[in-house]
Design a protein around this motif. Structure first.
Motif, PDB file in Angstrom:
ATOM      1  N   ALA A  44      25.405  54.170  79.454  1.00  0.00           N
ATOM      2  CA  ALA A  44      26.552  53.843  78.592  1.00  0.00           C
ATOM      3  C   ALA A  44      26.257  52.592  77.777  1.00  0.00           C
ATOM      4  N   ILE A  45      25.249  52.688  76.920  1.00  0.00           N
ATOM      5  CA  ILE A  45      24.865  51.550  76.104  1.00  0.00           C
ATOM      6  C   ILE A  45      25.868  51.331  74.979  1.00  0.00           C
ATOM      7  N   GLU A  46      25.879  50.115  74.450  1.00  0.00           N
ATOM      8  CA  GLU A  46      26.702  49.786  73.298  1.00  0.00           C
ATOM      9  C   GLU A  46      25.817  49.730  72.053  1.00  0.00           C
ATOM     10  N   LEU A  47      26.460  49.824  70.900  1.00  0.00           N
ATOM     11  CA  LEU A  47      25.716  49.689  69.642  1.00  0.00           C
ATOM     12  C   LEU A  47      25.698  48.214  69.274  1.00  0.00           C
ATOM     13  N   ASN A  48      24.664  47.522  69.743  1.00  0.00           N
ATOM     14  CA  ASN A  48      24.541  46.087  69.480  1.00  0.00           C
ATOM     15  C   ASN A  48      23.583  45.777  68.342  1.00  0.00           C
ATOM     16  N   ASN A  49      22.576  46.634  68.162  1.00  0.00           N
ATOM     17  CA  ASN A  49      21.527  46.403  67.175  1.00  0.00           C
ATOM     18  C   ASN A  49      21.220  47.712  66.450  1.00  0.00           C
ATOM     19  N   PRO A  50      20.673  47.655  65.239  1.00  0.00           N
ATOM     20  CA  PRO A  50      20.293  48.891  64.546  1.00  0.00           C
ATOM     21  C   PRO A  50      19.354  49.774  65.370  1.00  0.00           C
ATOM     22  N   SER A  51      18.535  49.158  66.208  1.00  0.00           N
ATOM     23  CA  SER A  51      17.606  49.939  67.032  1.00  0.00           C
ATOM     24  C   SER A  51      18.313  50.768  68.093  1.00  0.00           C
ATOM     25  N   ASP A  52      19.612  50.482  68.335  1.00  0.00           N
ATOM     26  CA  ASP A  52      20.360  51.254  69.341  1.00  0.00           C
ATOM     27  C   ASP A  52      20.848  52.595  68.801  1.00  0.00           C
ATOM     28  N   VAL A  53      20.806  52.796  67.483  1.00  0.00           N
ATOM     29  CA  VAL A  53      21.355  54.014  66.890  1.00  0.00           C
ATOM     30  C   VAL A  53      20.660  55.256  67.441  1.00  0.00           C
ATOM     31  N   ALA A  54      19.335  55.261  67.412  1.00  0.00           N
ATOM     32  CA  ALA A  54      18.595  56.441  67.867  1.00  0.00           C
ATOM     33  C   ALA A  54      18.856  56.718  69.334  1.00  0.00           C
ATOM     34  N   ALA A  55      18.894  55.668  70.162  1.00  0.00           N
ATOM     35  CA  ALA A  55      19.146  55.851  71.590  1.00  0.00           C
ATOM     36  C   ALA A  55      20.544  56.406  71.825  1.00  0.00           C
ATOM     37  N   MET A  56      21.520  55.911  71.080  1.00  0.00           N
ATOM     38  CA  MET A  56      22.887  56.393  71.252  1.00  0.00           C
ATOM     39  C   MET A  56      23.009  57.846  70.797  1.00  0.00           C
ATOM     40  N   GLU A  57      22.346  58.199  69.722  1.00  0.00           N
ATOM     41  CA  GLU A  57      22.394  59.583  69.247  1.00  0.00           C
ATOM     42  C   GLU A  57      21.758  60.537  70.263  1.00  0.00           C
ATOM     43  N   ARG A  58      20.689  60.089  70.927  1.00  0.00           N
ATOM     44  CA  ARG A  58      20.071  60.928  71.957  1.00  0.00           C
ATOM     45  C   ARG A  58      21.040  61.175  73.114  1.00  0.00           C
ATOM     46  N   ILE A  59      21.789  60.154  73.491  1.00  0.00           N
ATOM     47  CA  ILE A  59      22.743  60.308  74.587  1.00  0.00           C
ATOM     48  C   ILE A  59      23.909  61.198  74.164  1.00  0.00           C
ATOM     49  N   LEU A  60      24.404  61.037  72.949  1.00  0.00           N
ATOM     50  CA  LEU A  60      25.460  61.922  72.450  1.00  0.00           C
ATOM     51  C   LEU A  60      24.994  63.380  72.492  1.00  0.00           C
ATOM     52  N   ALA A  61      23.759  63.626  72.068  1.00  0.00           N
ATOM     53  CA  ALA A  61      23.216  64.994  72.065  1.00  0.00           C
ATOM     54  C   ALA A  61      23.070  65.528  73.474  1.00  0.00           C
TER      55      ALA A  61
END
Length: 266
Positions: A244-261
């Motif tokens: 359950a990461i937060e969007l803190n940095n632009p580099s978190d976008v890809a990781a968050m999208e992988r978890i959503l998928a």
């Protein structure tokens, strides 16, 4: 259960990631939705709330929220953090509920069933003015936090608490310190999720108090409660099935999208 309302504080001028609430994130079907919309959908999935509002001082965020049918309360640009913004929102909305839940606008991966558990925690711990979740780290979550630290990125927040589950300290560092960390020891670290359940008097006391030195140094608003000597109840929960990461940095976008998928979230 005590009635509660959900407020999502959102600001455009983030120091680390300006415009973050309007960043588009793709889900399992490839559909892109803004971070604030995903946070709204997370909040509206919570059972039992009297209502959900996005609290902002920015017209761009307000337009996005009203565009997808959400409720907005405009707050002062002088609010220093999300807790102050929640207090200002209550001034505008009135006493809509005895408990206000702050569901931060950069944490749409937070499990929605945690909100009623936080409210219940306040009912059980009568001397606590605020309750907030502490998630036991999985090996992969710990690795994500450690990688942020190793690369000089400001990542998630960790929390330590006593045996009564009262918070002792929050930090942007990994605490407690684990010399020679192993996967088994990763579970001794608890990620603090950006979610708070406040009693209304605590919100007022918080806003009227001076900013604490530790709050400024760490950049963590919740430390003001501890500096005031107020009890913060940590709802300790086991590791989640996802990070359950937060969007803190632009580099978190890809990781968050992988978890959503991986979770099948549209």
């Amino acid at each position: 259960m005590t009635d509660f309302a959900i407020i999502i504080p959102a600001r455009f001028a983030s120091t680390r990631y300006p415009g973050k609430p309007l960043v588009a994130l793709r889900g399992a079907t490839g559909v892109a939705k803004t971070l604030i919309r995903r946070s709204w959908e997370c909040a509206t999935a919570v059972p039992g709330s009297v209502g959900v509002w996005v609290a902002t001082d920015d017209a761009r965020i307000a337009d996005e929220v009203t565009g997808f049918g959400g409720q907005v309360v405009m707050t002062s640009p002088d609010c220093a953090n999300g807790t102050e913004r929640c207090a200002d929102a209550i001034d505008k909305l009135g006493e809509i509920a005895p408990v206000v839940v702050n569901l931060q606008g950069d944490a749409p991966l937070s499990p929605s069933d945690l909100v009623p558990r936080l409210v219940a925690r306040l009912e059980e711990d009568r001397e606590a003015v605020m309750a907030t979740p502490a998630v036991r780290c999985s090996a992969s979550l710990y690795a994500h936090l450690a990688a942020d630290a190793a690369n000089g990125r400001v990542g998630g927040t960790t929390v330590v608490f006593n045996r009564a589950q009262h918070a002792l300290y929050f930090s942007k560092r990994l605490i407690p310190y684990l010399p020679g960390q192993t996967d088994a020891e990763a579970g001794d670290v608890h990620l603090h999720l950006g979610m708070y359940a406040y009693r209304l008097p605590a919100l007022r006391e918080y806003r009227e108090a001076e900013t604490s030195r530790l709050e400024v140094l760490e950049g963590l608003e919740q430390l003001r409660f501890l500096d005031l000597g107020l009890r913060v109840s940590a709802l300790a929960i086991e590791a989640l099935d996802w990070d359950a990461i937060e969007l803190n940095n632009p580099s978190d976008v890809a990781a968050m999208e992988r978890i959503l998928a991986s979770r099948g979230i549209e």
